[in-house]
Motif scaffolding. Structure first.
Motif, mmCIF file in Angstrom:
data_model
loop_
_atom_site.group_PDB
_atom_site.id
_atom_site.type_symbol
_atom_site.label_atom_id
_atom_site.label_comp_id
_atom_site.label_asym_id
_atom_site.label_seq_id
_atom_site.Cartn_x
_atom_site.Cartn_y
_atom_site.Cartn_z
ATOM 1 N N ALA A 268 87.698 36.210 68.148
ATOM 2 C CA ALA A 268 88.193 36.578 66.830
ATOM 3 C C ALA A 268 89.260 37.663 66.929
ATOM 4 O O ALA A 268 90.276 37.637 66.218
ATOM 5 N N VAL A 269 89.048 38.617 67.780
ATOM 6 C CA VAL A 269 90.035 39.701 67.941
ATOM 7 C C VAL A 269 91.359 39.145 68.448
ATOM 8 O O VAL A 269 92.434 39.497 67.948
ATOM 9 N N GLU A 270 91.298 38.288 69.429
ATOM 10 C CA GLU A 270 92.526 37.770 70.001
ATOM 11 C C GLU A 270 93.254 36.808 69.053
ATOM 12 O O GLU A 270 94.479 36.725 69.079
ATOM 13 N N SER A 271 92.533 36.078 68.184
ATOM 14 C CA SER A 271 93.181 35.071 67.339
ATOM 15 C C SER A 271 93.632 35.631 66.000
ATOM 16 O O SER A 271 94.628 35.167 65.435
ATOM 17 N N LYS A 272 92.993 36.704 65.450
ATOM 18 C CA LYS A 272 93.337 37.185 64.125
ATOM 19 C C LYS A 272 93.811 38.637 64.146
ATOM 20 O O LYS A 272 94.811 39.005 63.522
ATOM 21 N N PHE A 273 93.075 39.484 64.808
ATOM 22 C CA PHE A 273 93.376 40.905 64.737
ATOM 23 C C PHE A 273 94.674 41.261 65.456
ATOM 24 O O PHE A 273 95.506 42.021 64.942
ATOM 25 N N LEU A 274 94.856 40.743 66.591
ATOM 26 C CA LEU A 274 96.032 41.099 67.378
ATOM 27 C C LEU A 274 97.342 40.661 66.738
ATOM 28 O O LEU A 274 98.322 41.427 66.711
ATOM 29 N N LEU A 277 98.144 43.067 63.912
ATOM 30 C CA LEU A 277 98.510 44.363 64.509
ATOM 31 C C LEU A 277 99.954 44.357 65.009
ATOM 32 O O LEU A 277 100.696 45.340 64.842
ATOM 33 N N LEU A 278 100.389 43.251 65.601
ATOM 34 C CA LEU A 278 101.762 43.148 66.094
ATOM 35 C C LEU A 278 102.761 43.215 64.949
ATOM 36 O O LEU A 278 103.835 43.845 65.073
ATOM 37 N N SER A 282 105.660 46.044 64.394
ATOM 38 C CA SER A 282 107.079 45.698 64.296
ATOM 39 C C SER A 282 107.721 46.383 63.106
ATOM 40 O O SER A 282 108.841 46.921 63.176
ATOM 41 N N LYS A 283 107.001 46.369 61.913
ATOM 42 C CA LYS A 283 107.552 47.049 60.745
ATOM 43 C C LYS A 283 107.727 48.551 60.997
ATOM 44 O O LYS A 283 108.720 49.165 60.601
ATOM 45 N N GLN A 284 106.732 49.092 61.623
ATOM 46 C CA GLN A 284 106.836 50.532 61.924
ATOM 47 C C GLN A 284 108.027 50.828 62.845
ATOM 48 O O GLN A 284 108.735 51.843 62.669
ATOM 49 N N MET A 285 108.299 49.976 63.801
ATOM 50 C CA MET A 285 109.427 50.177 64.723
ATOM 51 C C MET A 285 110.762 50.079 64.008
ATOM 52 O O MET A 285 111.700 50.847 64.263
#
Length: 466
Positions: A268-274, A277-278, A282-285
């Motif tokens: 679940a972390v790898e398919s939705k959370f990550l 988060l990316l 990106s918006k913050q950058m």
């Protein structure tokens, strides 16, 4: 036989005046006894080969003491000589033979011949009696002038006794020296034996020390090898234990990475959370990039103001450097002007030196000839007078006798016969024209330079002063 002259087998020689033999004279003879020959070494010759090395100061001191002993031994009384002759007489070498002969470089030789009867026997040769030649001279011998045995033998005895004592002292000194050498040899042998024993003891101790050191080194090497073997065993055991301890964990981690043990949470972390988060990152950058651009704009505007101020400061500094360069150029110009001025002054000095050298090289004209010159000779037949400087002048015939009288007159010290000349021009219209002629105008006896203030006083009659 009376006219014959004695023929000598050798040339005659004068009798010597010396009565005693010079002790320093050898006449080419060597010592008859080999014990007195200085080249023969007496005593033990082995002692000279093993002499210990002595101190140079001690050797010099011994030589000085031996030299003083020899000087005291050689200080013998001076041998008296033949007494001087009495006043009015002198010692002379004479011949005391019955017949005196004149000694010459070469004897007189001549040939004589005679004819004898053939059957007559030769008569016996008479006793040779040389012809008496020369002049007999006699002298008076006073008491005490002849040889006195008691007086004359004393120097001989003194020489014999002195030489005997000197030789005895030399032998005693040599014996003492040999005894000293023997003592030195014995001391040297003792010292050498003691040193040999000490050297042997030190060599044995050094050998024992070396053997002990070798044994200790071998023990240390064996212990070092045992320590290395133990350290290798311990290191191997530690490496094996560490490898076995992490083997289980690494194996489980590897299987987990391979997906053998699946976890729903991780999926679940790898398919939705990550992915969410990316996006947020990106918006913050992007926001950070915009903020950085605004900051760069502010910094650029600030830098532009600073650069403008810096350019103004650079312009001020450039103008200051231009002024410094202008001052340096002015200084170089002034230095060039000073150099030109020095060169001009040097040229002026050189010209002045050249003028001074020309002035020094200038030779002025010789001074004018004096009015009055000394007359040294009169040639009456030619009517000519010769001056001291070698020049000549004509003398009027009517005044020749008066000039000769003054020339022959005896003069006082410092007085001279002075003459004054005048140049007479030849008469006009003479054919052929002649050269001007120098004629003696006046003459007097006096000192050069005197009477010139009043030329009328010594002129005309030519008489000597009172």
């Amino acid at each position: 036989m009376q006219g014959q002259v004695q023929q000598f087998a050798s040339a005659p020689q004068a009798v010597g005046s010396r009565k005693y033999r010079d002790p320093n004279e050898t006449n080419g003879r060597t010592a008859a006894n080999i014990a007195w020959d200085r080249r023969v070494v007496r005593g033990n010759t082995y002692a000279a080969l093993v002499q210990p090395e002595q101190d140079m100061a001690e050797i010099q001191k011994q030589r000085e003491a031996q030299r003083r002993r020899l000087m005291r031994a050689n200080q013998t009384q001076k041998r008296p000589t033949t007494p001087e002759a009495v006043p009015g007489r002198k010692h002379t070498d004479i011949q005391t033979d019955s017949y005196l002969e004149e000694l010459t470089e070469r004897t007189v030789e001549f040939e004589a011949e005679t004819q004898t009867d053939f059957i007559l026997d030769r008569p016996p040769s008479p006793l040779f009696m040389p012809a008496k030649i020369g002049v007999d001279i006699e002298t008076q011998i006073e008491e005490g002038e002849l040889f006195d045995f008691d007086v004359e033998c004393e120097p001989v005895l003194e020489v014999l006794v002195g030489k005997t004592l000197e030789q005895s002292m030399m032998e005693v000194l040599e014996e003492e020296e040999l005894a000293s050498l023997q003592r030195h040899q014995e001391d040297f042998e003792k010292k050498r034996n003691a040193e040999l024993l000490e050297v042997q003891r030190m060599e044995a101790a050094e050998k024992r020390r070396h053997d002990e050191m070798q044994r200790r080194v071998q023990q240390q090497q064996a212990q070092h090898e045992r320590d290395l073997a133990t350290m290798r065993k311990v290191l191997s055991r530690n490496i094996a234990s560490q490898h076995l301890e992490g083997l289980k964990d690494s194996m489980l981690l590897h299987l987990n990475d391979a997906g053998v043990f699946a976890d729903n949470l991780n999926v679940a972390v790898e398919s939705k959370f990550l992915p969410n988060l990316l996006k947020m990152v990106s918006k913050q950058m992007e926001q950070n990039v915009k903020d950085r651009q605004v900051a760069d704009t502010v910094v650029a505007s600030s830098l532009a103001g600073k650069l403008e101020q810096h350019s103004e400061i650079l312009d001020i500094e450039r103008r200051r450097l231009d002024k410094i360069d202008e001052a340096e150029r002015q200084a170089r110009v002034e230095k060039a002007e000073q150099l030109a001025r020095r060169q001009a002054e040097a040229e002026k000095v050189r010209q002045q030196q050249q003028l001074m050298m020309e002035w020094e090289a200038f030779v002025p004209d010789p001074p004018p000839k004096p009015d009055e010159v000394e007359i040294t000779e009169i040639k009456a037949d030619e009517l000519v007078a010769v001056f001291a400087d070698g020049s000549t002048t004509s003398v009027p015939e009517d005044r020749l006798a008066e000039l000769q009288e003054l020339f022959a007159q005896e003069k006082e010290e410092g007085m001279q016969l002075l003459g004054k000349t005048v140049v007479v021009e030849p008469p006009e219209g003479e054919d052929p024209p002649s050269e001007p002629k120098t004629v003696l105008e006046s003459f007097r006896i006096g000192k050069p330079g005197e009477g010139l203030a009043d030329p009328e006083a010594g002129e005309g009659d030519g008489a000597a002063p009172e």
